[in-house]
Design an enzyme around this catalytic site. Sequence first.
Site, PDB file in Angstrom:
ATOM      1  N   PRO A  89       0.848  -1.203   0.000  1.00 47.04           N
ATOM      2  CA  PRO A  89       0.000   0.000   0.000  1.00 47.04           C
ATOM      3  C   PRO A  89       0.876   1.243   0.000  1.00 47.04           C
ATOM      4  CG  PRO A  89       0.079  -0.981   2.207  1.00 47.04           C
ATOM      5  CD  PRO A  89       0.814  -1.918   1.291  1.00 47.04           C
ATOM      6  N   MET A  90       0.557   2.199  -0.846  1.00 50.35           N
ATOM      7  CA  MET A  90       1.304   3.468  -0.835  1.00 50.35           C
ATOM      8  C   MET A  90       0.342   4.625  -1.066  1.00 50.35           C
ATOM      9  SD  MET A  90       4.906   2.584  -2.719  1.00 50.35           S
ATOM     10  CE  MET A  90       4.184   1.489  -3.923  1.00 50.35           C
ATOM     11  N   CYS A 107       1.948   3.496   9.859  1.00 52.34           N
ATOM     12  CA  CYS A 107       2.123   4.877   9.387  1.00 52.34           C
ATOM     13  C   CYS A 107       2.724   5.736  10.508  1.00 52.34           C
ATOM     14  CB  CYS A 107       0.784   5.450   8.938  1.00 52.34           C
ATOM     15  SG  CYS A 107       0.991   7.102   8.247  1.00 52.34           S
ATOM     16  N   GLY A 112      10.276  -4.070   2.507  1.00 55.01           N
ATOM     17  CA  GLY A 112      11.362  -3.110   2.649  1.00 55.01           C
ATOM     18  C   GLY A 112      12.577  -3.388   1.800  1.00 55.01           C
ATOM     19  N   GLY A 143       7.103  -1.967  -2.557  1.00 51.84           N
ATOM     20  CA  GLY A 143       6.528  -0.633  -2.656  1.00 51.84           C
ATOM     21  C   GLY A 143       7.276   0.207  -3.678  1.00 51.84           C
TER      22      GLY A 143
HETATM   23  C1  LIG Z   1       4.781   7.093  -0.892  1.00 50.17           C
HETATM   24  C2  LIG Z   1       4.559   5.984   0.115  1.00 50.17           C
HETATM   25  C3  LIG Z   1       3.316   5.822   0.686  1.00 50.17           C
HETATM   26  C4  LIG Z   1       3.089   4.795   1.606  1.00 50.17           C
HETATM   27  N1  LIG Z   1       1.842   4.616   2.109  1.00 50.17           N
HETATM   28  C5  LIG Z   1       1.580   3.551   2.919  1.00 50.17           C
HETATM   29  C6  LIG Z   1       0.251   3.259   3.345  1.00 50.17           C
HETATM   30  O1  LIG Z   1      -0.719   3.940   2.995  1.00 50.17           O
HETATM   31  N2  LIG Z   1       0.078   2.188   4.173  1.00 50.17           N
HETATM   32  C7  LIG Z   1       1.124   1.388   4.589  1.00 50.17           C
HETATM   33  O2  LIG Z   1       0.910   0.432   5.326  1.00 50.17           O
HETATM   34  N3  LIG Z   1       2.375   1.642   4.170  1.00 50.17           N
HETATM   35  C8  LIG Z   1       2.622   2.669   3.336  1.00 50.17           C
HETATM   36  N4  LIG Z   1       3.890   2.876   2.863  1.00 50.17           N
HETATM   37  C9  LIG Z   1       4.963   1.917   3.242  1.00 50.17           C
HETATM   38  C10 LIG Z   1       5.094   0.825   2.182  1.00 50.17           C
HETATM   39  O3  LIG Z   1       3.943   0.033   2.082  1.00 50.17           O
HETATM   40  C11 LIG Z   1       6.310  -0.079   2.440  1.00 50.17           C
HETATM   41  O4  LIG Z   1       6.107  -0.819   3.618  1.00 50.17           O
HETATM   42  C12 LIG Z   1       7.607   0.718   2.579  1.00 50.17           C
HETATM   43  O5  LIG Z   1       7.720   1.678   1.553  1.00 50.17           O
HETATM   44  C13 LIG Z   1       8.844  -0.194   2.526  1.00 50.17           C
HETATM   45  O6  LIG Z   1       8.836  -0.970   1.338  1.00 50.17           O
HETATM   46  P1  LIG Z   1       9.672  -0.563   0.011  1.00 50.17           P
HETATM   47  O7  LIG Z   1      11.107  -0.399   0.396  1.00 50.17           O
HETATM   48  O8  LIG Z   1       9.417  -1.758  -0.900  1.00 50.17           O
HETATM   49  O9  LIG Z   1       9.102   0.709  -0.516  1.00 50.17           O
HETATM   50  C14 LIG Z   1       4.140   3.912   1.962  1.00 50.17           C
HETATM   51  C15 LIG Z   1       5.401   4.096   1.387  1.00 50.17           C
HETATM   52  C16 LIG Z   1       5.617   5.104   0.463  1.00 50.17           C
HETATM   53  C17 LIG Z   1       6.985   5.246  -0.154  1.00 50.17           C
END
Ligand SMILES: Cc1cc2nc3c(=O)[nH]c(=O)nc-3n(C[C@H](O)[C@H](O)[C@H](O)COP(=O)(O)O)c2cc1C
Length: 353
Positions: free
Chosen positions: A17-18, A102, A203, A226
């Site tokens: 989720p992002m 969050c 992550g 993400g």
């Molecule tokens: C722009 C952005 C928005 C995010 N929004 C959420 C969210 O709404 N809910 C959530 O659980 N995590 C959110 N995250 C965290 C991501 O889901 C993920 O756990 C985190 O970015 C680490 O993974 P990655 O290195 O693959 O990006 C967000 C991350 C980013 C970068």
Amino acid sequence: MTKIGSIDLAPPFALAPMAGMTDTAFRRLVKRRGGCGLVVTEMVSSEGLVRGGDRTLEYAEYTEEERPVSIQIFGGDPARMAAAARIVEGMGADIVDVNMGCPVHKIARHSAGCSLMREPAHAAEVVRAMVQAVSIPVTVKMRAGWDATAINAPDLAKRIEDAGAAAVTVHGRTAAQSYSGFSDWELIGEVASGVRIPVFGSGDCVEPQQMIDRLRDTPVRGVLVGRGALRNPWIFSQAAALAQGRAPGEVSLEERGQFLLEYVDLLLQEQTQEADGFRHVAPGQAPTAPAPARGRERWVINKLRALNSWYTKGLDNGSHLRVAINTAESIPQLRDVIRDFFVTRERPSPACA
Ligand SMILES: Cc1cc2nc3c(=O)[nH]c(=O)nc-3n(C[C@H](O)[C@H](O)[C@H](O)COP(=O)(O)O)c2cc1C
């Protein structure tokens, strides 16, 4: 086969989720490229859902081709979260996910998001109330803990399992870290070894091989991606190819351009369908009034700007594209900028053909 409740995740790779990024249009485009076993919506306010706010319902929208789909909600009140979970179930979602990760003050100050990790008994109460309210699986996405002095993901995961959750995702950073440092996959592994329900890791997977390695080398049952998917929406299909012993396909510049053009088209369609009153709405809710044409264009342009801050990272001359998209003032201009950058550059000029 990894399952969440009775839902098969094939393959066990999920789009994380992002907020602001993983809207229904983006999720559909990722699904169409293959290899993604689950998509999660942007986080949606439980209060907004219960009150029936139009903006909130927009965040929870999805289409059939995205299934299985998980709707993530945030909030801290057990009864309101249970009521919101019922609405999510009524919207036909496959899974309801609770945001316990969050770190943003606006969310965390209301005992929601990662603040719930500071009140583990209360966090478990939230999950228990939701599990009692719905028959779809309830899952939780958490961080490592609040800060370096309070790393409690292994303990919280056990409490959440006892409360009836069907799966847990851990992003291995603390709230205090936000996005600095690295996700602690050792800790994620510790969480996975301590519970019977499936644990997903999140992550720093930006290459398809990293997704395969995490799945093979740690006890997680799946991997969420993400930011890596914002840069490379083909990452899931490339990982699926690797898992089957095939070489991941190269993505041409033209395909990358086509992705953005399709994103523009889907975003515009979404707005038009909304204007026609077509979309997934909770029972008893009226669709929003159509956005004025100018407002719609601006919204689409802003969405493209947001995606491009990630999508162009690592691309040759990516900063030129970012600037060009940031100065586009209309949809035709936006399409021209994308075609000029990707499609025209892909073809060899007659001089070097
Ligand atoms: C722009 C952005 C928005 C995010 N929004 C959420 C969210 O709404 N809910 C959530 O659980 N995590 C959110 N995250 C965290 C991501 O889901 C993920 O756990 C985190 O970015 C680490 O993974 P990655 O290195 O693959 O990006 C967000 C991350 C980013 C970068």
